[in-house]
Design an enzyme around this catalytic site. Structure first.
Site, short mmCIF file in Angstrom:
data_model
loop_
_atom_site.label_atom_id
_atom_site.label_comp_id
_atom_site.label_asym_id
_atom_site.label_seq_id
_atom_site.Cartn_x
_atom_site.Cartn_y
_atom_site.Cartn_z
N HIS A 63 56.11 48.26 -18.76
CA HIS A 63 55.90 48.81 -20.09
C HIS A 63 54.80 49.86 -20.06
CE1 HIS A 63 57.56 44.95 -22.21
NE2 HIS A 63 58.52 45.80 -21.89
N TYR A 123 55.38 39.30 -26.79
CA TYR A 123 55.49 37.99 -26.14
C TYR A 123 54.33 37.07 -26.50
CZ TYR A 123 59.15 40.36 -23.61
OH TYR A 123 60.27 41.07 -23.30
N HIS A 182 68.91 41.11 -20.76
CA HIS A 182 67.57 41.24 -21.34
C HIS A 182 67.00 39.89 -21.77
CE1 HIS A 182 65.48 45.02 -21.54
NE2 HIS A 182 64.78 44.60 -22.58
N LYS A 225 62.47 53.15 -16.31
CA LYS A 225 62.67 54.24 -17.26
C LYS A 225 61.86 55.46 -16.86
CE LYS A 225 63.78 51.50 -21.37
NZ LYS A 225 63.39 51.17 -22.77
N ARG A 241 65.14 45.03 -15.74
CA ARG A 241 66.15 45.56 -16.65
C ARG A 241 67.47 45.59 -15.89
NH1 ARG A 241 61.70 49.27 -17.17
NH2 ARG A 241 60.73 49.19 -19.25
N ARG A 288 65.06 38.77 -18.90
CA ARG A 288 63.79 39.51 -18.85
C ARG A 288 62.80 38.94 -19.88
NH1 ARG A 288 61.58 44.66 -17.48
NH2 ARG A 288 60.72 45.85 -19.24
#
Length: 304
Positions: A272, A281, A246, A180, A156, A249
């Site tokens: 994630h 994906y 992004h 995050k 990120r 990414r």
């Protein structure tokens, strides 16, 4: 927000404590905290308009009515409405933990379904053109390392801007990043990215606690700075799609999944929490498969 509950405390006190909790204990990113503050400011205005004296007085049907008004009057998008509902649920869960509400009125909120858009990606050839930055000047060396690392490790933009040289282990080809919720993970760094980073290190002669990628005067490159560099390099390299952090990414994840089929490994790389986030994906991979099938299989071609 000035309504007073039965204990003499302002309804805003609960909001203020929740925001401090997100910022200081959960260590959410400033932009995320700002999102929560905006959602709760709207909730506070509604509570005042309804002359509520305590958060436990708010009923589920009132909250549903508020969400419907945001949709009908302000014409908020489904994704924005889902964000509001999520912020309200988290807030009331926080209050319930402290015994300030008996139940969570936001649990059953209904919001419009979001049509999930598949992320855009660059194909392998486009990516090869983008990262092949020519030149041996300082800016080219820095941008080549920046692009290679973004694509190599699926970072990120905030993670890229936060890493320091001490976080890189060039011997093992690993990088420690903080994602995050201040969660730390270790990601691999590809051989070409390591070469580009070695050239950057030789040029900058950084200390261990220096930012890995620096902007003017040695300060960490900001997210906006990264976006500007990507846009400039895409234009110069002749990649005419809109290129942003992004996208790098997404492209990294899509290319890995296409080659390996290992969804769990891609989830771990991207950091994630929910594998459902990574599963998007698989749809990209299926689209690629469908195109190949339609073009190549003798029984796939449709009659004109």
């Amino acid at each position: 927000m000035s309504a007073i509950d039965a204990t003499g405390a302002s309804l805003g006190d609960g909001v203020d404590r929740f925001i401090r909790y997100l910022r200081d204990e959960r260590r959410y990113a400033p932009s995320t905290v700002e999102h929560y503050a905006h959602a709760l400011a709207r909730l506070g205005d509604f509570a005042e308009a309804q002359a509520l004296r305590h958060w436990r007085d708010l009923k589920p049907d009132q909250l549903q009515s508020l969400l419907a008004d945001e949709h009908r009057v302000k014409r908020y998008s489904p994704s924005t409405l889902r964000g509001l509902a999520s912020a309200w649920r988290s807030f009331f869960r926080f209050l319930a933990r402290d015994g300030e509400v008996n139940s969570n009125p936001a649990i059953g909120l209904r919001s419009p379904k979001v049509q999930r858009k598949l992320p855009q990606v660059l194909d392998a050839d486009e990516m090869a053109v983008l990262v092949d930055v020519p030149g041996d000047d300082a800016e080219s060396i820095r941008d080549r390392a920046l692009l290679e690392l973004l694509y190599s490790s699926g970072l990120r933009v905030a993670e890229l801007c936060g890493v320091r040289w001490r976080d890189l282990d060039p011997g093992d080809g690993m990088l420690r990043v903080t994602g995050k919720g201040s969660k730390t993970r270790i990601v691999p760094v590809g051989a070409k990215a390591l070469v580009a980073l070695a050239a950057l290190r030789e040029q900058d002669l950084p200390r261990d606690d220096d930012p890995l990628v620096r902007g003017a005067r040695g300060a960490p490159l900001t997210p906006n700075g990264v976006r500007a560099r990507l846009k400039k390099r895409a234009n110069e390299q002749g990649v005419w799609k809109r290129v942003y952090p992004h996208l790098m990414r997404h492209s990294c994840a899509s290319h890995l999944l296409e080659s390996s089929g290992d969804l769990r490994a891609v989830q771990e790389l991207l950091g994630h929490a929910d594998i459902g986030t990574t599963q998007i994906y698989t749809h990209l991979d299926f689209q690629h498969l469908a195109k190949v099938y339609d073009a190549a299989h003798p029984r796939a071609r449709r009659k004109a």
